[in-house]
Scaffold this active site. Sequence first.
Site, PDB file in Angstrom:
ATOM      1  N   ASP A   8      12.738 -14.648  13.585  1.00 34.89           N
ATOM      2  CA  ASP A   8      13.994 -15.034  12.950  1.00 34.89           C
ATOM      3  C   ASP A   8      14.301 -13.919  11.948  1.00 34.89           C
ATOM      4  O   ASP A   8      13.673 -13.840  10.893  1.00 34.89           O
ATOM      5  CB  ASP A   8      13.801 -16.397  12.260  1.00 34.89           C
ATOM      6  N   LYS A  69      21.762  -8.022   7.078  1.00 33.17           N
ATOM      7  CA  LYS A  69      22.284  -8.670   8.284  1.00 33.17           C
ATOM      8  C   LYS A  69      23.803  -8.800   8.243  1.00 33.17           C
ATOM      9  O   LYS A  69      24.459  -8.794   9.270  1.00 33.17           O
ATOM     10  CB  LYS A  69      21.634 -10.049   8.388  1.00 33.17           C
ATOM     11  N   GLU A 168      20.636 -18.753  16.930  1.00 32.18           N
ATOM     12  CA  GLU A 168      19.791 -19.498  15.992  1.00 32.18           C
ATOM     13  C   GLU A 168      19.866 -21.013  16.182  1.00 32.18           C
ATOM     14  O   GLU A 168      18.823 -21.669  16.278  1.00 32.18           O
ATOM     15  CB  GLU A 168      20.137 -19.101  14.550  1.00 32.18           C
ATOM     16  N   ASP A 190      24.105 -25.203  11.088  1.00 41.87           N
ATOM     17  CA  ASP A 190      23.217 -24.156  10.556  1.00 41.87           C
ATOM     18  C   ASP A 190      23.935 -23.361   9.461  1.00 41.87           C
ATOM     19  O   ASP A 190      24.809 -22.541   9.749  1.00 41.87           O
ATOM     20  CB  ASP A 190      22.812 -23.244  11.738  1.00 41.87           C
TER      21      ASP A 190
END
Length: 607
Positions: A8, A69, A168, A190
């Site tokens: 992850d 990211k 994800e 999420d």
Amino acid sequence: MSKIVGIDLGTTNSLVAYMDGKEPKVIADREGRTLVPSVISVDEQGWIVGARAQRRLMTHPQSTVYSVKRLMGKGLADAQEERKYFPVSLTEKQPGIIQVELGPYRLTPPELSALILKEVKHRAEEFLETTVTQAVITVPAYFNDSQRQATKDAGRIAGLDVLRIVNEPTAACLAYGLQKKKQGVIAVYDLGGGTFDISILKVKEGIFEVLATNGNTHLGGDDLDQRLMELVLQEIRVEFGQDLQRDVEAVQQIRLGMEKAKRQLSTEEVTEVVIPLKQGVVYRRSLKRGELESRVRDLIDLTIGPCRQALEDAHLSLKDVDEVVLVGGATRMPLVHRLVQEFFQKAPHSELNPDEVVALGAAVQADILAGGIQNMLLLDVTPLSLGIETMGGVMSVLIPRNSTIPTNAKELFTTFVDGQRSVDVHVYQGERELVQDNRSLARFQLKDLDPLPAGLPRIEVHFTIDANGILHVSAKDLRSGRDQTIEVKPSYGLSDDEVARMIEESFKFAKSDMEARLLIEARNEAATILRHTERALKQGEPLIALDERDRIRDRITALKKATEGDDHRLIRERIEQLDKITVHLAECLMDSTLQSGLKDKKLSELP
Ligand code: AMP
């Protein structure tokens, strides 16, 4: 035997997991910590990644970077929102590729992410006691082609063969499906540090079918911190008359302080914020959960629109949803629980640790790919429509969003003008009608066409979106049956050559980092030995012959000279020479100390 791990690669933290028999497990470091903060810093000895880099955020904000990211697969024009989060300077390497300035280095987001991947790879190798060269890496479901490509590039730069990019929320659902046996229609909500995703899945007899996904790649816990930080900056302006907007260190300190307060308010009703500023000034205030909630509620509300859209795209209504699963650190906020419950009209699940569940799911997918788990199948979707530009800048959709991947589409192209030798095609991704509002993915040219009358050539172009959600293009000349050459220029992202160069450079960096470290260590050791020898020489001069003293002085000068250069081997060599030549001096000193220590002592007093 090497193992495939699940990673992850998070905005805030990264984790690595593996399949231990039938159960996925997150790998911890020697101190038992599972999270690797996604923070990278650089000092004169080289790269620092993780917790140590995080500690440098306050002391060395200009050589430390976080939330990389958010920059993946983006050009400066896409990152206007993001720029306000980054105390380090961002420039553009070439149109569409950001470059982060860190100390003397300029690195692209995939290169920086590769440093994080190397760190988790190393952690996994240490724990599993084997080399790790293959991985499944997760990305937000709503990541576009460039962002996925950038993630794959990061893996390659880190020496990892990325077998699959998994969304994800889908990964989280896999973990819930395997461990908690959840079935039916599942909504995965999420909310992480930088992105929000919602996915609607149908889970039945081991088949995990994503029906729809939606989200916002500009929304997460960081935005809440930013909101609170702006509030504090404003209050400091009013209370102390200080404008700290441009004070990078102070801004970092406030951001970290407010992030901590936000987390505390997930379990407590009120928290005390204390932020020491410069010149002994201390900013102090209490913050209640209610105030936090009213200040950020509009941001959390922004997640509801995508939830509605995803349900609509899945052709489902609220009552069709059997379970709601929460993923991502920011879902620990009671406000998020409440709003999700209000919208879906049922209590959400958070039994699996929201920090770990995505990595666990990635490990499950890794095991499926390795042939371990055989009764689970994952059918994911592409989050955004794929199309080409047609007359007037209109988007003609070839693959609509939420199509199950891998998928493909064909389109026939021909010429407009007699004798035309090439045709330009421009591929876009997005949901808007006009291409100018969508994201340019690639341009390509069908070349070397036979010079025929207009409309006669028939070139069939295949667009494939692979299981990673990444586009591939190929073409065939239907008249001749031969493959048509296509030169695809990604509009954003790195070319294969650039990735190859970065892989090479990362080795070179690693080598020069190592050299720099060895040099610093050698210089430090030289400084210590020089200090000791000079002191010893002063004390021991009367004990040794003149020519011995001169030889030692010679070696001292030679070592000092070597430390001015940057050859660590030479410094080591001269340290050794000095060491050897001072053995006799050291012995003389020892003797004399012993003697003086024994002087005036009676035999009976000796030990
Ligand atoms: P993730 O990307 O899933 O690691 O989520 C990171 C985000 O979750 C960051 O913005 C954190 O500040 C936030 N977060 C982590 N723990 C909590 C908590 N207990 N309460 C509120 N937000 C949290």
